[in-house]
Design a protein around this motif. Sequence first.
Motif, PDB file in Angstrom:
ATOM      1  N   GLU A   2      -6.467  22.657  50.621  1.00 50.39           N
ATOM      2  CA  GLU A   2      -6.798  24.084  50.729  1.00 50.39           C
ATOM      3  C   GLU A   2      -6.067  24.708  51.925  1.00 50.39           C
ATOM      4  O   GLU A   2      -5.553  25.818  51.835  1.00 50.39           O
ATOM      5  N   PHE A   3      -5.975  23.924  53.022  1.00 48.66           N
ATOM      6  CA  PHE A   3      -5.378  24.497  54.220  1.00 48.66           C
ATOM      7  C   PHE A   3      -3.868  24.655  54.091  1.00 48.66           C
ATOM      8  O   PHE A   3      -3.301  25.616  54.589  1.00 48.66           O
ATOM      9  N   ILE A   6      -3.365  27.810  52.130  1.00 45.08           N
ATOM     10  CA  ILE A   6      -3.584  29.003  52.966  1.00 45.08           C
ATOM     11  C   ILE A   6      -2.379  29.214  53.891  1.00 45.08           C
ATOM     12  O   ILE A   6      -1.930  30.338  54.097  1.00 45.08           O
ATOM     13  N   ILE A   9       0.463  30.802  52.089  1.00 49.83           N
ATOM     14  CA  ILE A   9       0.226  32.238  51.915  1.00 49.83           C
ATOM     15  C   ILE A   9       0.482  32.972  53.236  1.00 49.83           C
ATOM     16  O   ILE A   9       1.152  33.998  53.277  1.00 49.83           O
ATOM     17  N   ILE A  24      -5.267  35.682  60.034  1.00 50.99           N
ATOM     18  CA  ILE A  24      -5.664  34.486  59.289  1.00 50.99           C
ATOM     19  C   ILE A  24      -5.824  33.300  60.230  1.00 50.99           C
ATOM     20  O   ILE A  24      -4.985  33.081  61.106  1.00 50.99           O
ATOM     21  N   GLY A  25      -6.885  32.522  60.067  1.00 52.81           N
ATOM     22  CA  GLY A  25      -7.011  31.274  60.805  1.00 52.81           C
ATOM     23  C   GLY A  25      -8.321  31.084  61.548  1.00 52.81           C
ATOM     24  O   GLY A  25      -8.673  29.968  61.897  1.00 52.81           O
ATOM     25  N   ASP A  26      -9.061  32.142  61.785  1.00 50.60           N
ATOM     26  CA  ASP A  26     -10.357  31.962  62.441  1.00 50.60           C
ATOM     27  C   ASP A  26     -11.464  32.272  61.433  1.00 50.60           C
ATOM     28  O   ASP A  26     -11.209  32.415  60.246  1.00 50.60           O
ATOM     29  N   ASP A  27     -12.692  32.359  61.907  1.00 49.27           N
ATOM     30  CA  ASP A  27     -13.795  32.591  60.977  1.00 49.27           C
ATOM     31  C   ASP A  27     -13.833  34.017  60.463  1.00 49.27           C
ATOM     32  O   ASP A  27     -14.362  34.284  59.386  1.00 49.27           O
ATOM     33  N   LEU A  85      -7.750  38.628  50.828  1.00 42.16           N
ATOM     34  CA  LEU A  85      -7.402  38.055  49.525  1.00 42.16           C
ATOM     35  C   LEU A  85      -8.329  36.892  49.188  1.00 42.16           C
ATOM     36  O   LEU A  85      -8.332  35.872  49.888  1.00 42.16           O
ATOM     37  N   LEU A  87      -8.848  34.135  46.463  1.00 41.51           N
ATOM     38  CA  LEU A  87      -8.079  33.509  45.380  1.00 41.51           C
ATOM     39  C   LEU A  87      -8.901  32.383  44.770  1.00 41.51           C
ATOM     40  O   LEU A  87      -9.368  31.494  45.493  1.00 41.51           O
ATOM     41  N   LEU A 115      -1.904  41.001  55.668  1.00 38.61           N
ATOM     42  CA  LEU A 115      -2.965  40.183  55.065  1.00 38.61           C
ATOM     43  C   LEU A 115      -3.677  39.478  56.215  1.00 38.61           C
ATOM     44  O   LEU A 115      -3.058  38.687  56.940  1.00 38.61           O
ATOM     45  N   GLY A 117      -6.861  37.849  56.088  1.00 37.95           N
ATOM     46  CA  GLY A 117      -7.833  36.805  55.817  1.00 37.95           C
ATOM     47  C   GLY A 117      -8.142  36.711  54.349  1.00 37.95           C
ATOM     48  O   GLY A 117      -7.555  37.426  53.538  1.00 37.95           O
ATOM     49  N   GLY A 118      -9.049  35.800  54.006  1.00 44.16           N
ATOM     50  CA  GLY A 118      -9.403  35.651  52.604  1.00 44.16           C
ATOM     51  C   GLY A 118     -10.241  34.430  52.372  1.00 44.16           C
ATOM     52  O   GLY A 118     -10.902  33.918  53.282  1.00 44.16           O
ATOM     53  N   ASP A 119     -10.195  33.960  51.139  1.00 42.98           N
ATOM     54  CA  ASP A 119     -10.975  32.799  50.760  1.00 42.98           C
ATOM     55  C   ASP A 119     -10.239  32.125  49.611  1.00 42.98           C
ATOM     56  O   ASP A 119      -9.603  32.810  48.796  1.00 42.98           O
ATOM     57  N   THR A 120     -10.279  30.799  49.544  1.00 40.01           N
ATOM     58  CA  THR A 120      -9.560  30.076  48.500  1.00 40.01           C
ATOM     59  C   THR A 120     -10.503  29.070  47.858  1.00 40.01           C
ATOM     60  O   THR A 120     -11.078  28.233  48.552  1.00 40.01           O
TER      61      THR A 120
HETATM   62  P1  ADP Z   1     -14.278  29.632  56.540  1.00 41.98           P
HETATM   63  O1  ADP Z   1     -14.781  28.354  55.922  1.00 41.98           O
HETATM   64  O2  ADP Z   1     -14.624  29.802  57.961  1.00 41.98           O
HETATM   65  O3  ADP Z   1     -14.591  30.836  55.691  1.00 41.98           O
HETATM   66  P2  ADP Z   1     -11.742  29.138  55.342  1.00 41.98           P
HETATM   67  O4  ADP Z   1     -11.410  27.699  55.430  1.00 41.98           O
HETATM   68  O5  ADP Z   1     -12.257  29.673  54.071  1.00 41.98           O
HETATM   69  O6  ADP Z   1     -12.696  29.488  56.571  1.00 41.98           O
HETATM   70  O7  ADP Z   1     -10.466  29.977  55.754  1.00 41.98           O
HETATM   71  C1  ADP Z   1      -9.733  29.671  56.891  1.00 41.98           C
HETATM   72  C2  ADP Z   1      -8.930  30.889  57.298  1.00 41.98           C
HETATM   73  O8  ADP Z   1      -7.976  31.164  56.302  1.00 41.98           O
HETATM   74  C3  ADP Z   1      -9.775  32.148  57.454  1.00 41.98           C
HETATM   75  O9  ADP Z   1      -9.227  32.888  58.518  1.00 41.98           O
HETATM   76  C4  ADP Z   1      -9.586  32.858  56.167  1.00 41.98           C
HETATM   77  O10 ADP Z   1      -9.713  34.254  56.330  1.00 41.98           O
HETATM   78  C5  ADP Z   1      -8.170  32.464  55.781  1.00 41.98           C
HETATM   79  N1  ADP Z   1      -7.963  32.395  54.315  1.00 41.98           N
HETATM   80  C6  ADP Z   1      -8.552  31.581  53.428  1.00 41.98           C
HETATM   81  N2  ADP Z   1      -8.099  31.772  52.184  1.00 41.98           N
HETATM   82  C7  ADP Z   1      -7.170  32.764  52.285  1.00 41.98           C
HETATM   83  C8  ADP Z   1      -6.338  33.441  51.350  1.00 41.98           C
HETATM   84  N3  ADP Z   1      -6.356  33.154  50.038  1.00 41.98           N
HETATM   85  N4  ADP Z   1      -5.530  34.402  51.818  1.00 41.98           N
HETATM   86  C9  ADP Z   1      -5.521  34.733  53.127  1.00 41.98           C
HETATM   87  N5  ADP Z   1      -6.255  34.123  54.062  1.00 41.98           N
HETATM   88  C10 ADP Z   1      -7.086  33.148  53.651  1.00 41.98           C
END
Ligand code: ADP
Length: 319
Positions: A2-3, A6, A9, A24-27, A85, A87, A115, A117-120
């Motif tokens: 997953e990392f 990310i 991206i 991107i990269g923190d909470d 984003l 995804l 961009l 932040g987001g979630d994957t």
């Molecule tokens: P958390 O578990 O704290 O929510 P994640 O592991 O989901 O952290 O995400 C790590 C970092 O990567 C966060 O800053 C998050 O915003 C970013 N991130 C995750 N998925 C994506 C994505 N699809 N696009 C952009 N940023 C992302």
Amino acid sequence: MEFSLIDRIRQRTAQSRDDVRLGIGDDAALLAVPSGQELAVAIDTMVEGVHFPRDTPAADIGWKALAVNLSDLAAMGATPAWALLALTLPRADEALIDGFADGFAQLAQTYRLALVGGDTTRGALTISVAVHGFVPPGKALTRAGAQVGDAVLVTGTLGDAASGLQLLQQRRRGDAQSNYLIERLNRPTPRVAAGLALRERASACIDVSDGLLADLGHICATSGVGAEIEAALLPRSSALLDLFDDVSSRGFALSGGDDYELCFTVPPQRVASVQADLARLGCGATRIGRIVEGEGVKVRDANGQWLESAHQGWDHFRA
Ligand code: ADP
Ligand code: MG
């Protein structure tokens, strides 16, 4: 896994902005809204097989996922700044991620949008993009405010995207005109500059995502007015007119979705200057009708006959 996705991206969409204190990269991301501005926010989700065909190129999906959101900001007269984003992917598909991120970045660059932040997650291919933009307090364009006597205008041309979808479904492609219409479906142009130019000039505005009749209907309902449209005035591209007969192309222009043009209303004395400015911005704007008392959208054909009745509803227009 997953990392690394990310990270791909993040690298491919990199865009530095002073107002992004932490990306991107923190909470959570930390963002500085410029003082004296309102924040306009919107989110849209696209599901494979529902909002785009299964074999859509990844870069087109990335472009469109952002474009439909920028179109919402355009319709509010907001300046784009940041995006999130979410995804959902069936598997860790690096080619899909790279293509998607490149298409997204291509459009993002135009607006220096970051961009942040987001979630994957894993599952059926689904993309949610949230965008944030700025607008001076009280100056946003809304669906309310259309006045009886105002002119109704649209940017660009209507019906291209819906006809492009039909061409794809019928496996007709390859010639320049089909390609143009399919490109209009897959790579819509959000009318951001037009939306900014309409601030303090348009009385109401909406982007055409569900079809002109439906979306102008939203302006009418919110503003408490009706609208009369002249079918002969609907702006249609030469590709649409060459590949489809008059009734079909009119149906696409009235009811087809996914064009992401702006439909807006302006007092009649302001039409010429607005048209001149939008022509300079490259999209142009066509006057297609006017706001009247009452409710709902009525359409007149070239012979002055009303096309629609309460019983026939919108289906009457479908190609
Ligand atoms: P958390 O578990 O704290 O929510 P994640 O592991 O989901 O952290 O995400 C790590 C970092 O990567 C966060 O800053 C998050 O915003 C970013 N991130 C995750 N998925 C994506 C994505 N699809 N696009 C952009 N940023 C992302
Ligand atoms: Mg998370």
